[in-house]
Design an enzyme around this catalytic site. Sequence first.
Site, PDB file in Angstrom:
ATOM      1  N   GLU A  26     -37.082  48.356  -9.813  1.00  0.00           N
ATOM      2  CA  GLU A  26     -36.025  48.434 -10.850  1.00  0.00           C
ATOM      3  C   GLU A  26     -35.638  49.518 -11.640  1.00  0.00           C
ATOM      4  O   GLU A  26     -34.931  50.011 -11.992  1.00  0.00           O
ATOM      5  CB  GLU A  26     -36.176  47.171 -11.439  1.00  0.00           C
ATOM      6  CG  GLU A  26     -36.001  45.810 -10.723  1.00  0.00           C
ATOM      7  CD  GLU A  26     -37.366  45.454 -10.054  1.00  0.00           C
ATOM      8  OE1 GLU A  26     -38.395  46.261  -9.895  1.00  0.00           O
ATOM      9  OE2 GLU A  26     -37.113  44.360  -9.398  1.00  0.00           O
ATOM     10  N   HIS A  82     -39.322  33.746 -13.335  1.00  0.00           N
ATOM     11  CA  HIS A  82     -38.023  33.695 -12.521  1.00  0.00           C
ATOM     12  C   HIS A  82     -37.120  32.803 -13.243  1.00  0.00           C
ATOM     13  O   HIS A  82     -36.233  32.378 -12.435  1.00  0.00           O
ATOM     14  CB  HIS A  82     -38.332  33.453 -11.198  1.00  0.00           C
ATOM     15  CG  HIS A  82     -39.173  34.540 -10.551  1.00  0.00           C
ATOM     16  ND1 HIS A  82     -40.592  34.224 -10.432  1.00  0.00           N
ATOM     17  CD2 HIS A  82     -39.144  35.415  -9.816  1.00  0.00           C
ATOM     18  CE1 HIS A  82     -40.958  35.196  -9.781  1.00  0.00           C
ATOM     19  NE2 HIS A  82     -40.193  35.902  -9.219  1.00  0.00           N
TER      20      HIS A  82
END
Lengths: 398, 337
Positions: B70, B139
């Site tokens: 990322e 998540h």
Amino acid sequence: MPDERTTEERIGRVTMPKWGLSMKTGKIMEWVVEVGDEVERGDDLAEIDTDKIAGTLESDHEGVLRRVLVEAGSDAPVGCTIAVVAPEDVPDSEIDAVVKEAEEQLARGVAEGEEGPRQQTVEVAGRTISYTTLGEGSGDGDGDGEDEAIVLVHGYGGDKNSWLFVQEPLSEGRTVHALDLPGHGDSAKDVGDGSLATLADTVTGFLDALGVQRAHLVGHSMGGAVVTAAAAAAPERVRSLTLVSPAGYGPEIDASYLRGFASAASRRELKPHLLKLFADPGLVNRQLVDDLLKYKRLDGVDGALRTLLGTLLDGDEPALDVAPLLARTTVPTVVVWGRADQVIPVSNAESSDALKQHATVHVVDEAGHMAQMETPAAVVSAVQEAVQKAGEQAAGRA
Amino acid sequence: MARTISYREALNEALMQEMERDASVIVMGEDNAGGAGAPGEPDAWGGVLGVTKGLYGKFPGRVLDTPISESAFVGAAVGAATRGFRPVAELMFIDFMGVCFDQIFNQAAKFRYMFGGKAVTPVVIRAMYGAGLRAAAQHSQALYPLFTNIPGLKVVIPSSPYEAKGLMIQSIRDDDPVIFCEHKAMYDTTGEVPAESYTIPFGEANVVREGDDVTIVAFGRMVSVAAQAADELAKSGVGCEVIDPRTTSPLDADTIIESVANTGRLVVVDESTPRCSMASDVSSLVAKEAFGSLRAPIEMVTAPHTPVPFSPVLEDLYVPDAQRVVNAVKTVTGWER
């Protein structure tokens, strides 16, 4: 004159109207009349709410309100019978039969043969023009010689749905088209030079594209100027004109409304301007503001509205003068003007020589700039009057 | 003309139309191009969520696959934005923001300010947030308050397919970095969306329901929860005004304050944890700007101050539901001094 209709024909079924493409059911908020009351054509019967719009259902029938099938607070599907109007001398047994059939229909939850306006598109001068059509018969383009459709042309920032209360009542035995001008509704957002001629050519091009030989044109506000110009440019194609608060007939216009409407980008900016459109400010509900904002956010609309602003305004004065165009035509012309119109005030009608000489003007007390929404019955009867006069004119010639 | 399509399709259509309109728009992320050319795969996977499906076939050079790094690809997107591209980077889960946070809050958010207004950074970072899909603590978070806290970022939380498309197009055309928060439980929800391109301006709240008794401010997926509660309460004659700010930065304070001036009561519904949340932010705004209008203490309906539980039973209790909103409204309407 004795009433020669059969008893069945004298029983009027009041049905849930279809206001707009997406309407499937409506809720009766209030019955304005009670069982036993005398009802005239055009009388208010009930207040009806949909997920899009609230409106008043007016009577298409005359007689006595004999039964109410759907009480206030309840929903009914579009097209279902919600009340029965019939003269006093129609026996109860016959009313009962109609009620029984209607109750069965309500229980099924669908009205048979119910069809809403069909939304379609057609190419006119390289632009996609969106329209809805209701009704069949004269004007359906089948070449039987009866090709006199009614065409409804909205105003600045409006669209074909602004006729939702009048398109259906006009469609009995006649084809009624409501179109979106370039830059509006679901039509292409390119308005070209945005001139009156371009807009009027769109209307005549629309008639060509649909195979409509001659039409009764109905225009609101800017659309009133557009249909006047179309009639002047193609007099052989236009049988009558009905003008609702038309632009281009006088010196008075609220330029701040037009500019404000064009520039408003948020609900808080837009709502104060919309309040000027109606005699009854309660009609400016959340859904109306939302629908207009959704339209204004579409790519190309901002440019279209700004271009058209140049067609409508010269500084703070009206830029359009269509009075000389009307004087050139000989078609019957009927005008409806709301006395409470704040955008294009009714004083324009009073000072217009062209309208005095060439048109019949009806001033409606309970309407602002949007008579087709506030007093739809007045607009419907004005169109019917114009159509009738056109018929008389044709008969006179023959 | 408006049709009924899903939240996922609305986002896809926005990306497709903007890529057609503007060649500087590029899309990047994990598996955005991946899968293309594999046996039995006529199209790329379009990301783990399928939002970018169909873009690779149409714009092969402008849909970039990235490694699972990322900090690398968000940094690349921010850099590309400073050099004339309009990248839309897909971060998958918003919970992964932690590993690329420097690129976002110390770099992208600061360029316009630190370079005297001469630099623009038109990057969009898409990420899915929210609980309800049994995806556990790492998540499932609703982290939009973190980004709202940082000057220089714009934060968008679409609550419906109509909002998703219009806000995505606005995000791409905007010259500042935008954090675009998509609720993962909303991709299959449907609604009316115009086929044409359109933009919804930032900082303009939507009034979802009108009412005079209580103002409910709700964010993202909580907007439909609040609307459901309002419909329930309407049956007992309580009118709720439901406001969806649509963006948390900028925030449409005026619409909220005007509404509370009318209703005198406020309930804020926020899926994030309660400390330093949108709930506490809106509450402080109203307490300061509309104190004189308040007729009852403000109620906040939020997740508890805990990680999102993996236990399905606990997760269901974690996310605010319509009943909790109804209860909060009853508390503020029933409050007496």
